[in-house]
Design an enzyme around this catalytic site. Structure first.
Site, PDB file in Angstrom:
ATOM      1  N   ARG A 105      -3.844  -5.717   3.132  1.00 45.16           N
ATOM      2  CA  ARG A 105      -3.669  -4.300   2.780  1.00 45.16           C
ATOM      3  C   ARG A 105      -2.361  -4.086   2.036  1.00 45.16           C
ATOM      4  O   ARG A 105      -1.291  -4.365   2.556  1.00 45.16           O
ATOM      5  CB  ARG A 105      -3.667  -3.466   4.062  1.00 45.16           C
ATOM      6  CG  ARG A 105      -3.417  -2.002   3.832  1.00 45.16           C
ATOM      7  CD  ARG A 105      -3.410  -1.242   5.151  1.00 45.16           C
ATOM      8  NE  ARG A 105      -2.960   0.111   4.922  1.00 45.16           N
ATOM      9  CZ  ARG A 105      -1.992   0.703   5.592  1.00 45.16           C
ATOM     10  NH1 ARG A 105      -1.369   0.058   6.559  1.00 45.16           N
ATOM     11  NH2 ARG A 105      -1.650   1.933   5.311  1.00 45.16           N
ATOM     12  N   TYR A 122       3.489  -4.078   1.977  1.00 43.56           N
ATOM     13  CA  TYR A 122       3.598  -4.706   3.298  1.00 43.56           C
ATOM     14  C   TYR A 122       3.789  -6.222   3.255  1.00 43.56           C
ATOM     15  O   TYR A 122       3.967  -6.849   4.293  1.00 43.56           O
ATOM     16  CB  TYR A 122       2.363  -4.368   4.138  1.00 43.56           C
ATOM     17  CG  TYR A 122       2.215  -2.881   4.367  1.00 43.56           C
ATOM     18  CD1 TYR A 122       3.078  -2.196   5.222  1.00 43.56           C
ATOM     19  CD2 TYR A 122       1.240  -2.152   3.695  1.00 43.56           C
ATOM     20  CE1 TYR A 122       2.958  -0.831   5.414  1.00 43.56           C
ATOM     21  CE2 TYR A 122       1.112  -0.783   3.883  1.00 43.56           C
ATOM     22  CZ  TYR A 122       1.974  -0.129   4.741  1.00 43.56           C
ATOM     23  OH  TYR A 122       1.848   1.220   4.930  1.00 43.56           O
ATOM     24  N   PRO A 135      -2.513   1.212  14.111  1.00 41.65           N
ATOM     25  CA  PRO A 135      -3.647   1.148  13.194  1.00 41.65           C
ATOM     26  C   PRO A 135      -3.336   0.465  11.869  1.00 41.65           C
ATOM     27  O   PRO A 135      -2.253   0.612  11.315  1.00 41.65           O
ATOM     28  CB  PRO A 135      -4.010   2.623  12.963  1.00 41.65           C
ATOM     29  CG  PRO A 135      -2.794   3.384  13.315  1.00 41.65           C
ATOM     30  CD  PRO A 135      -2.100   2.587  14.380  1.00 41.65           C
ATOM     31  N   ASN A 136      -4.308  -0.287  11.426  1.00 39.61           N
ATOM     32  CA  ASN A 136      -4.340  -0.989  10.142  1.00 39.61           C
ATOM     33  C   ASN A 136      -3.402  -2.187  10.058  1.00 39.61           C
ATOM     34  O   ASN A 136      -3.448  -2.915   9.066  1.00 39.61           O
ATOM     35  CB  ASN A 136      -4.064  -0.023   8.976  1.00 39.61           C
ATOM     36  CG  ASN A 136      -5.091   1.077   8.929  1.00 39.61           C
ATOM     37  OD1 ASN A 136      -6.284   0.809   8.968  1.00 39.61           O
ATOM     38  ND2 ASN A 136      -4.640   2.315   8.875  1.00 39.61           N
ATOM     39  N   GLU A 182      11.636   0.579  17.698  1.00 40.62           N
ATOM     40  CA  GLU A 182      10.627   0.957  16.712  1.00 40.62           C
ATOM     41  C   GLU A 182      10.834   0.104  15.458  1.00 40.62           C
ATOM     42  O   GLU A 182      11.953   0.017  14.943  1.00 40.62           O
ATOM     43  CB  GLU A 182      10.778   2.436  16.371  1.00 40.62           C
ATOM     44  CG  GLU A 182       9.771   2.948  15.385  1.00 40.62           C
ATOM     45  CD  GLU A 182       9.945   4.425  15.057  1.00 40.62           C
ATOM     46  OE1 GLU A 182       9.038   4.979  14.412  1.00 40.62           O
ATOM     47  OE2 GLU A 182      10.982   5.028  15.417  1.00 40.62           O
ATOM     48  N   HIS A 193       9.231  -0.802  11.546  1.00 45.11           N
ATOM     49  CA  HIS A 193       8.335  -0.533  10.421  1.00 45.11           C
ATOM     50  C   HIS A 193       8.584  -1.592   9.355  1.00 45.11           C
ATOM     51  O   HIS A 193       9.741  -1.875   9.035  1.00 45.11           O
ATOM     52  CB  HIS A 193       8.577   0.859   9.819  1.00 45.11           C
ATOM     53  CG  HIS A 193       8.225   1.954  10.757  1.00 45.11           C
ATOM     54  ND1 HIS A 193       6.927   2.355  10.960  1.00 45.11           N
ATOM     55  CD2 HIS A 193       9.001   2.712  11.562  1.00 45.11           C
ATOM     56  CE1 HIS A 193       6.919   3.326  11.858  1.00 45.11           C
ATOM     57  NE2 HIS A 193       8.157   3.558  12.243  1.00 45.11           N
ATOM     58  N   ALA A 207       0.686   4.524  11.336  1.00 44.05           N
ATOM     59  CA  ALA A 207       0.547   5.948  11.034  1.00 44.05           C
ATOM     60  C   ALA A 207       0.677   6.826  12.272  1.00 44.05           C
ATOM     61  O   ALA A 207       1.092   7.983  12.163  1.00 44.05           O
ATOM     62  CB  ALA A 207      -0.794   6.198  10.347  1.00 44.05           C
ATOM     63  N   ASN A 217       5.411  -1.094  16.417  1.00 51.69           N
ATOM     64  CA  ASN A 217       5.143  -0.597  15.081  1.00 51.69           C
ATOM     65  C   ASN A 217       3.885   0.252  15.253  1.00 51.69           C
ATOM     66  O   ASN A 217       2.781  -0.266  15.307  1.00 51.69           O
ATOM     67  CB  ASN A 217       4.908  -1.731  14.092  1.00 51.69           C
ATOM     68  CG  ASN A 217       4.667  -1.231  12.685  1.00 51.69           C
ATOM     69  OD1 ASN A 217       4.326  -0.073  12.466  1.00 51.69           O
ATOM     70  ND2 ASN A 217       4.822  -2.130  11.717  1.00 51.69           N
ATOM     71  N   ARG A 265       9.033   6.395   0.724  1.00 46.40           N
ATOM     72  CA  ARG A 265       7.616   6.594   0.402  1.00 46.40           C
ATOM     73  C   ARG A 265       7.253   8.075   0.537  1.00 46.40           C
ATOM     74  O   ARG A 265       8.121   8.944   0.445  1.00 46.40           O
ATOM     75  CB  ARG A 265       6.778   5.703   1.328  1.00 46.40           C
ATOM     76  CG  ARG A 265       7.084   4.212   1.071  1.00 46.40           C
ATOM     77  CD  ARG A 265       6.319   3.291   1.980  1.00 46.40           C
ATOM     78  NE  ARG A 265       4.884   3.444   1.749  1.00 46.40           N
ATOM     79  CZ  ARG A 265       3.973   3.016   2.591  1.00 46.40           C
ATOM     80  NH1 ARG A 265       4.328   2.428   3.723  1.00 46.40           N
ATOM     81  NH2 ARG A 265       2.686   3.178   2.338  1.00 46.40           N
TER      82      ARG A 265
END
Length: 147
Positions: free
Chosen positions: A22, A27, A14-15, A102, A104, A81, A78, A111
Site C-alpha cells: 500500500r 509507507y 487498519p491497513n 504511539e 506512525h 487511521a 500504530n 500530509r
C-alpha cells in the site's frame, strides 16, 4: 522500564497488514513481517519479549488492549487511521494504565489535515512519527531504558 516477564505488545491498526504493498512512496517497501523481525531483534538486545497484534477492526484492538492491561508491560501502537477517529481506543489505552508509545511510519503532519490530530497522543508517554519502521525500534529502545 519494561519487564522481561511481561511482554511489550506491539499493536497495529487498519491497513497495516498491507505494508509493502500500500502506497510504498509513503509507507515504504517494508512489510509487517519486517516490522516484527525488527522488533524481535531490538527486544532481544534489551532482554525484552514482544507480542504482535494487527487488526482492521476497532473492537478487536480495544479487546486486545483490555487483555494487555493485565498481561503486558507496555504497548507500542500504530493505530493507523483509528488514531485520528477513535475515542474508544483512547479510552481503552487510558484504562490500561500501561506506558503507551504511539508510532506512525509516515509524518502525518506533512500530509492531509485530518491526520494532524490523534486521540492516542494524549494518553501516550511518547510519539514517534516519520521514521519509517525504525520508529518501532526507537519505541522499544525507549521502553527498555525508561525508569
Amino acid at each position: 522500564m519494561a519487564t522481561e516477564n511481561k511482554p511489550v505488545v506491539v499493536m497495529n491498526g487498519p491497513n497495516l497488514n498491507l505494508l509493502g504493498l500500500r502506497e510504498p512512496a509513503i509507507y515504504g517497501s517494508s512489510t509487517m513481517a519486517d516490522v516484527e523481525d525488527l522488533c524481535r531483534k531490538k527486544a532481544a538486545e534489551h532482554g525484552l519479549s514482544v507480542e504482535f497484534f494487527q487488526s482492521n477492526s476497532e473492537g478487536a484492538l480495544v479487546d486486545r488492549i483490555h487483555v494487555a492491561r493485565e498481561a503486558a508491560s507496555a504497548i507500542v501502537i500504530n493505530a493507523g487511521a483509528y488514531g485520528h477517529t477513535s475515542v474508544a481506543l483512547h479510552d481503552a489505552l487510558r484504562a490500561s494504565e500501561l506506558p503507551v508509545i504511539e508510532v506512525h511510519i509516515s509524518n502525518g503532519t506533512r500530509r492531509e489535515s485530518f491526520r494532524h490530530h490523534s486521540y492516542v497522543t494524549s494518553v501516550a508517554v511518547g510519539l514517534i512519527k516519520g521514521l519509517g519502521i525504525f520508529g518501532y525500534g526507537a519505541a522499544l529502545d525507549f521502553l527498555a531504558q525508561r525508569d
